[in-house]
Design an enzyme around this catalytic site. Structure first.
Site, PDB file in Angstrom:
ATOM      1  N   ASP A  25       5.523  -5.876   6.716  1.00 26.53           N
ATOM      2  CA  ASP A  25       5.029  -4.572   7.147  1.00 26.53           C
ATOM      3  C   ASP A  25       4.173  -4.750   8.400  1.00 26.53           C
ATOM      4  O   ASP A  25       4.081  -5.847   8.948  1.00 26.53           O
ATOM      5  CB  ASP A  25       4.261  -3.866   6.020  1.00 26.53           C
ATOM      6  CG  ASP A  25       3.019  -4.626   5.559  1.00 26.53           C
ATOM      7  OD1 ASP A  25       2.178  -4.945   6.415  1.00 26.53           O
ATOM      8  OD2 ASP A  25       2.878  -4.878   4.341  1.00 26.53           O
ATOM      9  N   LYS A 217      11.237   4.657   0.880  1.00 27.91           N
ATOM     10  CA  LYS A 217      10.008   4.452   1.650  1.00 27.91           C
ATOM     11  C   LYS A 217      10.273   3.548   2.852  1.00 27.91           C
ATOM     12  O   LYS A 217      10.970   2.539   2.732  1.00 27.91           O
ATOM     13  CB  LYS A 217       8.909   3.849   0.771  1.00 27.91           C
ATOM     14  CG  LYS A 217       7.525   3.874   1.436  1.00 27.91           C
ATOM     15  CD  LYS A 217       6.409   3.657   0.431  1.00 27.91           C
ATOM     16  CE  LYS A 217       6.243   2.199   0.048  1.00 27.91           C
ATOM     17  NZ  LYS A 217       5.186   2.009  -0.971  1.00 27.91           N
ATOM     18  N   LYS A 219       8.490   1.403   6.110  1.00 28.41           N
ATOM     19  CA  LYS A 219       7.280   0.804   6.677  1.00 28.41           C
ATOM     20  C   LYS A 219       7.130   1.236   8.136  1.00 28.41           C
ATOM     21  O   LYS A 219       8.090   1.182   8.907  1.00 28.41           O
ATOM     22  CB  LYS A 219       7.358  -0.725   6.587  1.00 28.41           C
ATOM     23  CG  LYS A 219       7.379  -1.242   5.159  1.00 28.41           C
ATOM     24  CD  LYS A 219       6.042  -1.036   4.464  1.00 28.41           C
ATOM     25  CE  LYS A 219       6.044  -1.619   3.059  1.00 28.41           C
ATOM     26  NZ  LYS A 219       4.715  -1.566   2.439  1.00 28.41           N
ATOM     27  N   ASP A 247       4.713   4.292   5.107  1.00 23.07           N
ATOM     28  CA  ASP A 247       3.634   3.406   4.666  1.00 23.07           C
ATOM     29  C   ASP A 247       3.168   2.561   5.852  1.00 23.07           C
ATOM     30  O   ASP A 247       3.944   1.796   6.416  1.00 23.07           O
ATOM     31  CB  ASP A 247       4.165   2.506   3.544  1.00 23.07           C
ATOM     32  CG  ASP A 247       3.124   1.559   2.977  1.00 23.07           C
ATOM     33  OD1 ASP A 247       1.966   1.591   3.443  1.00 23.07           O
ATOM     34  OD2 ASP A 247       3.477   0.787   2.055  1.00 23.07           O
ATOM     35  N   ASN A 249       0.336   0.521   5.737  1.00 19.53           N
ATOM     36  CA  ASN A 249      -0.387  -0.683   5.299  1.00 19.53           C
ATOM     37  C   ASN A 249      -1.693  -0.913   6.061  1.00 19.53           C
ATOM     38  O   ASN A 249      -1.964  -2.010   6.549  1.00 19.53           O
ATOM     39  CB  ASN A 249       0.514  -1.911   5.396  1.00 19.53           C
ATOM     40  CG  ASN A 249       1.614  -1.885   4.344  1.00 19.53           C
ATOM     41  OD1 ASN A 249       2.722  -1.434   4.630  1.00 19.53           O
ATOM     42  ND2 ASN A 249       1.312  -2.336   3.136  1.00 19.53           N
ATOM     43  N   GLU A 273       1.248   6.459   3.325  1.00 20.47           N
ATOM     44  CA  GLU A 273       0.566   5.528   2.430  1.00 20.47           C
ATOM     45  C   GLU A 273      -0.346   4.598   3.233  1.00 20.47           C
ATOM     46  O   GLU A 273       0.040   4.132   4.318  1.00 20.47           O
ATOM     47  CB  GLU A 273       1.629   4.722   1.681  1.00 20.47           C
ATOM     48  CG  GLU A 273       1.096   3.776   0.645  1.00 20.47           C
ATOM     49  CD  GLU A 273       2.227   3.178  -0.186  1.00 20.47           C
ATOM     50  OE1 GLU A 273       2.076   2.033  -0.645  1.00 20.47           O
ATOM     51  OE2 GLU A 273       3.262   3.857  -0.374  1.00 20.47           O
ATOM     52  N   GLU A 302      -3.150   0.462  -3.672  1.00 14.03           N
ATOM     53  CA  GLU A 302      -2.731  -0.913  -3.960  1.00 14.03           C
ATOM     54  C   GLU A 302      -3.810  -1.919  -3.617  1.00 14.03           C
ATOM     55  O   GLU A 302      -3.849  -3.015  -4.169  1.00 14.03           O
ATOM     56  CB  GLU A 302      -1.428  -1.261  -3.245  1.00 14.03           C
ATOM     57  CG  GLU A 302      -1.533  -1.429  -1.743  1.00 14.03           C
ATOM     58  CD  GLU A 302      -0.178  -1.637  -1.083  1.00 14.03           C
ATOM     59  OE1 GLU A 302       0.086  -2.741  -0.604  1.00 14.03           O
ATOM     60  OE2 GLU A 302       0.615  -0.678  -1.051  1.00 14.03           O
ATOM     61  N   ASP A 325      -2.364  -0.423  -9.255  1.00 14.53           N
ATOM     62  CA  ASP A 325      -1.742  -1.739  -9.138  1.00 14.53           C
ATOM     63  C   ASP A 325      -2.184  -2.563 -10.341  1.00 14.53           C
ATOM     64  O   ASP A 325      -3.378  -2.619 -10.660  1.00 14.53           O
ATOM     65  CB  ASP A 325      -2.170  -2.412  -7.830  1.00 14.53           C
ATOM     66  CG  ASP A 325      -1.503  -3.762  -7.621  1.00 14.53           C
ATOM     67  OD1 ASP A 325      -0.600  -3.843  -6.776  1.00 14.53           O
ATOM     68  OD2 ASP A 325      -1.884  -4.737  -8.293  1.00 14.53           O
ATOM     69  N   HIS A 352       2.008   1.303  -7.342  1.00 16.80           N
ATOM     70  CA  HIS A 352       2.465   0.306  -6.381  1.00 16.80           C
ATOM     71  C   HIS A 352       3.106  -0.852  -7.139  1.00 16.80           C
ATOM     72  O   HIS A 352       2.575  -1.292  -8.146  1.00 16.80           O
ATOM     73  CB  HIS A 352       1.262  -0.222  -5.577  1.00 16.80           C
ATOM     74  CG  HIS A 352       1.572  -1.446  -4.766  1.00 16.80           C
ATOM     75  ND1 HIS A 352       1.103  -2.706  -5.095  1.00 16.80           N
ATOM     76  CD2 HIS A 352       2.316  -1.600  -3.643  1.00 16.80           C
ATOM     77  CE1 HIS A 352       1.529  -3.585  -4.201  1.00 16.80           C
ATOM     78  NE2 HIS A 352       2.268  -2.948  -3.317  1.00 16.80           N
ATOM     79  N   GLY A 354       5.174  -3.368  -5.024  1.00 20.29           N
ATOM     80  CA  GLY A 354       5.797  -4.219  -4.017  1.00 20.29           C
ATOM     81  C   GLY A 354       5.244  -5.629  -4.074  1.00 20.29           C
ATOM     82  O   GLY A 354       4.247  -5.930  -3.420  1.00 20.29           O
TER      83      GLY A 354
END
Length: 437
Positions: A25, A217, A219, A247, A249, A273, A302, A325, A352, A354
């Site tokens: 990401d 979703k 990134k 997302d 991050n 996100e 997360e 998470d 979450h 991932g």
């Protein structure tokens, strides 16, 4: 049988996912999905397995923290622990010296999660039930007795928690039957990691659509024009009626997040996100307020350190989707607190997962949430990533883009011993080969 814990071992297990850009990401460009993997042995021969998730480097630090906590666990019987689980949680999180390393955050809290995940796995195995069923079959008072309410009673009292669980008893059996038949709705992140080529992205999207996926979703956050191009590509692939989420991050400052996401509004994302620092509650609130007219929600969690921060996110109306998470918070105990707070504040939970083992773990929590807390599937779904499940003895089962409830006793995070040995860092064969190249 008391199942006295006689030993606790922890191993550094790493998978070289960075080689193919899985998990990449805008902030974590080369993750090697990894785990501090805990096994607790008992005098009865029953074992409990737990883990916490990391991205490679630094896993050895979490291993050290787990070893530091081991002395608080070895010698205790499972019966002693579960008869006062709140007390045991607080024992681990409030050691007079080690809490200085947190408290309830960072490496020491990741280590706490790994240890507690193993204890919950042990309990579920001792009862012969998958963890979600262990929780579903508990009465409300027993559930609440596992939660440490310290620091959150201004948002949720013990009495309110019991009341939520008691009210949810109505229709509980029907919801359990529904989950066993249909499963829990999922979305996929596996199609659009930031390091994937357009060709790979198109192929993965095509395959996912054929397999019944409707929620995707993407990134974002590295380059705005590239984000527009990739979001346009995905939106064209999945069509106007399927769901798209984005997302970042934690890539942006607050004003930058608002501007950047506004530029992507044409692709109709359901949420953005982690738009900014996971610790910036008021920043998330400002972003939420600014994006509301565009119909874009904010999701985060997360890397939300503990129940206290989730409390404030909810109190500040700083998120529209709560992302628990199973390894960032203090295991099941702390996640139960967040599920109940989220219900009180009427914010949907979309976990979450991932990372290695996270799908296996968090499926249990979201099944419990639907059956015993929220009773609703509105705006709710659980993340799924299609990586590394083959290394687990009870891998997650997805059918028609739904999580099918696990049947095997435990918390689903026991790894195959052959996989652990091959991927143990740095002495496993996979890493010996990798380092000699």
């Amino acid at each position: 049988m008391s199942h006295k814990i006689i030993n606790l071992t922890v191993r550094d297990v790493r998978f070289p996912t960075s080689l193919e850009q899985h998990g990449s990401d805008a902030m974590h460009t080369d993750p090697d999905y990894s785990a501090a993997y805990v096994v607790v042995d008992t005098d009865s021969g029953l074992k409990g397995f737990g883990l916490t998730f990391t991205l490679g480097k630094g896993t050895e630090i979490v291993v050290c923290a787990v070893e530091a906590l081991a002395g608080l666990v070895v010698g205790k019987s499972l019966q002693d622990i579960v008869s006062d689980f709140r007390g045991f949680y607080r024992l681990l999180t409030s050691d007079g010296q080690m809490r200085w390393l947190g408290p309830e955050k960072g490496v020491i809290h990741l280590a706490t999660a790994a240890v507690l995940n193993a204890v919950w796995d042990l309990w579920a195995r001792a009862e012969g039930k998958p963890l979600w069923k262990l929780l579903v079959d508990m009465d409300p008072k027993q559930i609440v007795s596992c939660i440490d309410f310290r620091y959150i009673t201004d948002a949720l009292t013990e009495e309110e928690a019991i009341d939520i669980l008691v009210k949810a008893q109505e229709g509980k059996q029907q919801r359990e039957n529904q989950m066993l038949k249909e499963g829990y709705p999922a979305y996929t992140t596996s199609c659009a990691w930031i390091g994937y080529s357009d060709q790979q992205l198109k192929q993965l999207c095509t395959d996912a659509l054929k397999s019944g996926w409707t929620k995707f979703k993407v990134k974002v956050g590295a380059d705005l024009e590239d984000d527009k191009r990739r979001c346009r590509l995905i939106r064209q692939m999945i069509g106007p009626n399927n769901t798209l989420m984005i997302d970042a991050n934690q890539r942006w400052d607050v004003a930058e997040a608002i501007s950047w996401v506004s530029s992507l509004a044409e692709f109709s994302p359901l949420w953005i996100e982690e738009p900014t620092s996971p610790d910036d509650i008021l920043g998330h609130a400002a972003i939420s307020k600014a994006l509301a007219p565009l119909g874009i929600g904010v999701a985060t969690g997360e890397q939300c350190q503990n129940r206290v921060m989730f409390k404030q996110f909810l109190q500040a109306s700083a998120l529209q989707f709560v992302q628990i998470d199973s390894c960032r918070l203090g295991s099941v105990n702390e996640n139960l607190a967040v599920l109940l707070m989220a219900h009180k504040f009427q914010v949907p939970v979309c976990p979450h997962s991932g990372g290695v083992g996270l799908c296996e773990l968090v499926q249990h929590l979201i099944l419990f949430d639907y059956i015993c807390v929220s009773g609703s599937l509105n705006s709710r779904m659980c993340e799924y990533v299609d990586h590394l499940h083959e290394h687990f003895t009870s891998p997650v089962v997805i059918h028609d883009a739904h999580y099918m409830p696990p049947k095997d006793p435990g918390y689903s995070c026991e790894m195959l011993e052959s996989s652990v040995q091959r991927h143990q860092y740095p002495e496993g064969d996979v890493w010996k080969l990798h380092m000699n190249k």
